[in-house]
Design a protein around this motif. Structure first.
Motif, PDB file in Angstrom:
ATOM      1  N   THR A   1     -53.120 -23.222 -22.356  1.00  0.00           N
ATOM      2  CA  THR A   1     -53.338 -24.483 -21.652  1.00  0.00           C
ATOM      3  C   THR A   1     -51.955 -25.010 -21.240  1.00  0.00           C
ATOM      4  O   THR A   1     -50.963 -24.317 -21.465  1.00  0.00           O
ATOM      5  CB  THR A   1     -54.125 -25.487 -22.526  1.00  0.00           C
ATOM      6  N   CYS A   2     -51.880 -26.165 -20.617  1.00  0.00           N
ATOM      7  CA  CYS A   2     -50.590 -26.675 -20.147  1.00  0.00           C
ATOM      8  C   CYS A   2     -50.500 -28.175 -20.422  1.00  0.00           C
ATOM      9  O   CYS A   2     -51.519 -28.827 -20.621  1.00  0.00           O
ATOM     10  CB  CYS A   2     -50.431 -26.423 -18.652  1.00  0.00           C
ATOM     11  N   HIS A   3     -49.291 -28.697 -20.389  1.00  0.00           N
ATOM     12  CA  HIS A   3     -49.088 -30.138 -20.639  1.00  0.00           C
ATOM     13  C   HIS A   3     -49.675 -30.984 -19.509  1.00  0.00           C
ATOM     14  O   HIS A   3     -49.956 -32.163 -19.682  1.00  0.00           O
ATOM     15  CB  HIS A   3     -47.602 -30.445 -20.806  1.00  0.00           C
TER      16      HIS A   3
ATOM     17  N   TYR B   1     -51.926 -30.000 -15.549  1.00  0.00           N
ATOM     18  CA  TYR B   1     -52.368 -28.886 -14.701  1.00  0.00           C
ATOM     19  C   TYR B   1     -51.850 -29.075 -13.278  1.00  0.00           C
ATOM     20  O   TYR B   1     -51.899 -30.167 -12.733  1.00  0.00           O
ATOM     21  CB  TYR B   1     -53.890 -28.832 -14.611  1.00  0.00           C
ATOM     22  N   CYS B   2     -51.421 -27.992 -12.689  1.00  0.00           N
ATOM     23  CA  CYS B   2     -51.062 -28.029 -11.278  1.00  0.00           C
ATOM     24  C   CYS B   2     -52.353 -27.931 -10.472  1.00  0.00           C
ATOM     25  O   CYS B   2     -53.228 -27.129 -10.798  1.00  0.00           O
ATOM     26  CB  CYS B   2     -50.151 -26.871 -10.927  1.00  0.00           C
ATOM     27  N   SER B   3     -52.435 -28.731  -9.424  1.00  0.00           N
ATOM     28  CA  SER B   3     -53.709 -28.830  -8.717  1.00  0.00           C
ATOM     29  C   SER B   3     -54.059 -27.544  -7.974  1.00  0.00           C
ATOM     30  O   SER B   3     -55.209 -27.316  -7.649  1.00  0.00           O
ATOM     31  CB  SER B   3     -53.678 -30.007  -7.746  1.00  0.00           C
ATOM     32  N   TYR B   4     -53.093 -26.672  -7.721  1.00  0.00           N
ATOM     33  CA  TYR B   4     -53.410 -25.438  -7.002  1.00  0.00           C
ATOM     34  C   TYR B   4     -53.700 -24.284  -7.942  1.00  0.00           C
ATOM     35  O   TYR B   4     -54.013 -23.191  -7.507  1.00  0.00           O
ATOM     36  CB  TYR B   4     -52.261 -25.029  -6.072  1.00  0.00           C
ATOM     37  N   CYS B   5     -53.553 -24.519  -9.235  1.00  0.00           N
ATOM     38  CA  CYS B   5     -53.644 -23.405 -10.174  1.00  0.00           C
ATOM     39  C   CYS B   5     -55.057 -23.285 -10.703  1.00  0.00           C
ATOM     40  O   CYS B   5     -55.634 -24.258 -11.158  1.00  0.00           O
ATOM     41  CB  CYS B   5     -52.696 -23.629 -11.336  1.00  0.00           C
ATOM     42  N   PHE B   6     -55.558 -22.057 -10.673  1.00  0.00           N
ATOM     43  CA  PHE B   6     -56.904 -21.864 -11.183  1.00  0.00           C
ATOM     44  C   PHE B   6     -56.892 -21.140 -12.512  1.00  0.00           C
ATOM     45  O   PHE B   6     -57.887 -20.602 -12.943  1.00  0.00           O
ATOM     46  CB  PHE B   6     -57.781 -21.170 -10.143  1.00  0.00           C
TER      47      PHE B   6
HETATM   48  S1  SF4 Z   1     -49.221 -23.221 -12.533  1.00  0.00           S
HETATM   49 FE1  SF4 Z   1     -51.048 -23.201 -13.841  1.00  0.00          FE
HETATM   50  S2  SF4 Z   1     -50.365 -22.208 -15.712  1.00  0.00           S
HETATM   51 FE2  SF4 Z   1     -48.522 -22.908 -14.639  1.00  0.00          FE
HETATM   52  S3  SF4 Z   1     -48.072 -24.977 -15.410  1.00  0.00           S
HETATM   53 FE3  SF4 Z   1     -49.330 -25.203 -13.602  1.00  0.00          FE
HETATM   54  S4  SF4 Z   1     -51.421 -25.328 -14.418  1.00  0.00           S
HETATM   55 FE4  SF4 Z   1     -50.170 -24.433 -16.019  1.00  0.00          FE
END
Ligand code: SF4
Ligand SMILES: *Cc1c(COP(=O)(O)O)cnc(C)c1O
Length: 440
Positions: free
Chosen positions: A142-144, A146-151
Motif C-alpha cells: 500500500t502507499c502513504h 495514492y497517485c490518481s493515475y496508479c492502478f
Molecule cells: S505510483 Fe502507485 S505504487 Fe507508486 S506511490 Fe503512487 S500509488 Fe503508490
C-alpha cells in the motif's frame, strides 16, 4: 511525534474544508471517488496542495481522482446517485460495474517474467532483466497516499502475517543465491516504506549474508519522501531505518532509494529536505524517477526545476517514464512526440550534473524503450528509439526507427519506419513472409 492518518472518501467533508472546495467540487469528488478511490494524508493536503489553485494544482491532480477520468455517462450516473442520496450499497453496485470496464492491470507485467525455485513459481517476485530481481513484499503493498493515475491499488491486498514475510524473505535470498547473474534486488510495492523497519529488516538482512557475493545493490522504490517524509525523520523507527542503511553498507552493498519524485513542490518542505539529508548521511544514494503525467508535470520548466532541486539536495535524477496503459489513461497520457519535446527542453536547460536522467522511457513488454529522437532519414520523418533494457539482453543499447506519429502514446501504437513489416524484436507477421516460408 506526528501521527500518520490516511484519509479516504468518508473524510471528504474535512478535506473539502481544508481545500476550500465549493459544493460542485464536492459533488464531483463524491461521484468520482466512489469509482476511483483516493487515499491521502494531512501532510499532503496541508503542505503540498495550494487550495487557491485547486483543481489545477499539480499535487491535487496527482492525489485526487478527477471527473475527466470517468466517461461522461459514467460520471453522470454516479453524480445522479450522489445527488439523490442513494444508499452506499447502491453506489457501490454502480461503481463496481464501472470499474469492471477499466483496466487495472497494465501490460501483463505480473503474468510474464515470474521466477521459479525448484520448478515452482515464486510469488511476489518478477525477474525480467538478467541483473535485477523485483520483489514485492506482501507487507508493503500500500502507499502513504495514492497517485490518481496508479492502478496498483487494484492489486493491493490486505495484510498477511509475519510468518509469510519470513518465508518470502528466505525465498528471495535463495533465489539470488541460485541465480548468480542477479546483482541487484529492487524492493517495490506499493511502497515498501509503509513497513516498519523491523519488518523491512526481515527482508533485507538475509540478503546481507556472506554467501551472496553476486548481490551488489539493494534498491527500495518509494514515494515516502513526497507523501510522508516523517518516515525518515521522526522516532525510533526512522532511526532504525538509518541504522539498517548502515548495515547494508557495512555488508559491502550499495543501498539506493528509488524516489518517486514527480514535482519540485514535493522537495520544498523543510521536513522533506531533512529526510533527504538523513538518508544521505546514513549512506544511501537517492535516485529519482517519475512518469510524465498530463496536468501534473507535463511542462519542461517543472522537470528542469525538479532535476535542479534533486541535484542541489544531493539526489540523482534517474528516469523520466512515459505513463503506461492504466485505467484513466486518456486523462493522463502525453503523446511520445510531446514527451520527447518536454524532456529535451528540460534537459537542455540544466547542467550536466542533472543529465544523469534518461527518458522519456517506456517500460514496455519487450523492455525499457527510450524515445531517443525525432529526425529525418532519407526524407522520411521518424522516431529514433533505443532499448535501455531488453527482455533479450542482446537488444540493449540497440537503435531502431518507427514512423513519426504525433498522436502515438506507446510502443504498441508505433509502426516500423521505411515500410518495414515488423520491428527487429518482433516475430515477422505471416502475411508478409514469402509464400515458401508461410505456414498454414
Ligand atoms: S505510483 Fe502507485 S505504487 Fe507508486 S506511490 Fe503512487 S500509488 Fe503508490
Ligand atoms: C526498470 C526495471 C528494472 C530496473 O532497471 P534498471 O535499468 O536497472 O533501473 C528491473 N526490472 C524491471 C521489470 C524494470 O521495469
Amino acid at each position: 511525534m506526528t501521527k500518520f492518518k490516511a484519509s479516504t472518501r468518508k473524510d471528504l467533508p474535512q478535506i473539502a474544508e481544508k481545500l476550500k472546495l465549493d459544493k460542485e467540487q464536492i459533488l464531483d469528488m463524491q461521484a468520482v471517488s466512489a469509482v476511483l478511490p483516493f487515499r491521502v494524508n494531512d501532510y499532503v493536503v496541508e503542505n503540498l496542495i495550494d487550495p487557491s489553485d485547486v483543481p489545477d494544482d499539480p499535487i491535487f491532480q496527482l492525489t485526487f481522482p478527477q471527473r475527466g477520468m470517468l466517461e461522461e455517462t459514467d460520471y453522470q450516473r454516479m453524480r445522479d446517485l450522489v445527488v439523490r442520496g442513494a444508499s452506499e450499497t447502491e453506489i457501490k453496485l454502480a461503481a463496481d460495474e464501472i470499474r469492471g470496464k477499466l483496466n487495472p492491470h497494465p501490460a501483463g507485467q505480473m503474468e510474464l517474467n515470474v521466477p521459479k525455485l525448484d520448478g515452482e513459481v515464486v510469488a511476489g517476485m518478477q525477474h525480467k532483466y538478467q541483473e535485477t530481481v523485483l520483489f514485492f513484499p506482501t507487507q508493503g503493498q500500500t502507499c502513504h497516499a495514492y497517485c490518481s493515475y496508479c492502478f496498483r491499488w487494484a492489486q493491493f491486498i490486505g495484510d498477511a502475517d509475519l510468518k509469510f514475510a519470513s518465508k518470502e524473505a528466505e525465498e528471495l535470498a535463495r533465489y539470488v543465491r541460485e541465480n548468480p547473474q542477479v546483482s541487484s534486488v529492487l524492493i517495490t510495492g506499493g511502497d515498501p516504506m509503509v513497513m516498519k523497519t523491523s519488518i523491512l529488516r526481515r527482508y533485507i538482512e538475509p540478503l546481507l549474508a556472506e554467501d551472496l557475493p553476486n548481490l551488489h545493490s539493494i534498491r527500495i522504490g518509494t514515494k515516502a519522501l513526497a507523501y510522508w517524509p516523517h518516515r525518515f525523520t521522526e522516532g525510533e523507527d526512522a532511526d532504525d531505518f538509518m541504522r539498517l542503511i548502515g548495515e547494508v553498507k557495512a555488508a559491502g552493498k550499495h543501498l539506493a532509494l528509488m524516489a518517486h519524485s514527480s514535482h519540485s513542490r514535493e522537495l520544498e518542505p523543510d521536513i522533506a529536505q531533512l529526510a533527504v539529508k538523513r538518508l544521505l548521511d546514513a549512506g544511501a544514494v537517492i535516485r529519482c524517477q517519475a512518469p510524465l503525467i498530463r496536468k501534473v508535470n507535463d511542462d519542461a520548466n517543472v522537470w528542469a526545476q525538479l532535476w535542479r532541486k534533486q541535484v542541489q539536495l544531493g539526489m540523482v535524477p534517474y528516469y523520466m517514464f512515459v505513463e503506461r496503459d492504466t485505467g484513466a489513461k486518456a486523462y493522463f497520457e502525453v503523446p511520445l512526440a510531446r514527451a520527447y519535446k518536454v524532456f529535451t527542453e528540460a534537459y537542455s536547460q540544466v547542467s550536466g550534473l542533472c543529465r544523469t536522467v534518461r527518458g522519456p522511457s517506456m517500460s514496455a513488454s519487450p523492455g525499457k524503450v527510450l524515445m531517443d529522437g525525432i529526425t529525418e532519414v532519407g526524407g522520411e520523418k521518424v522516431f529514433a528509439l533505443k532499448f535501455l533494457q531488453g527482455r533479450d539482453p542482446s537488444w540493449v543499447n540497440r537503435l531502431f526507427f518507427a514512423e513519426y506519429d504525433p498522436k502515438a502514446t506507446w510502443l504498441d501504437g508505433l509502426k516500423p519506419a521505411f515500410g518495414e513489416d515488423h520491428f527487429f524484436f518482433e516475430e515477422p507477421t505471416k502475411k508478409n513472409q514469402p509464400e515458401s516460408v508461410r505456414k498454414p
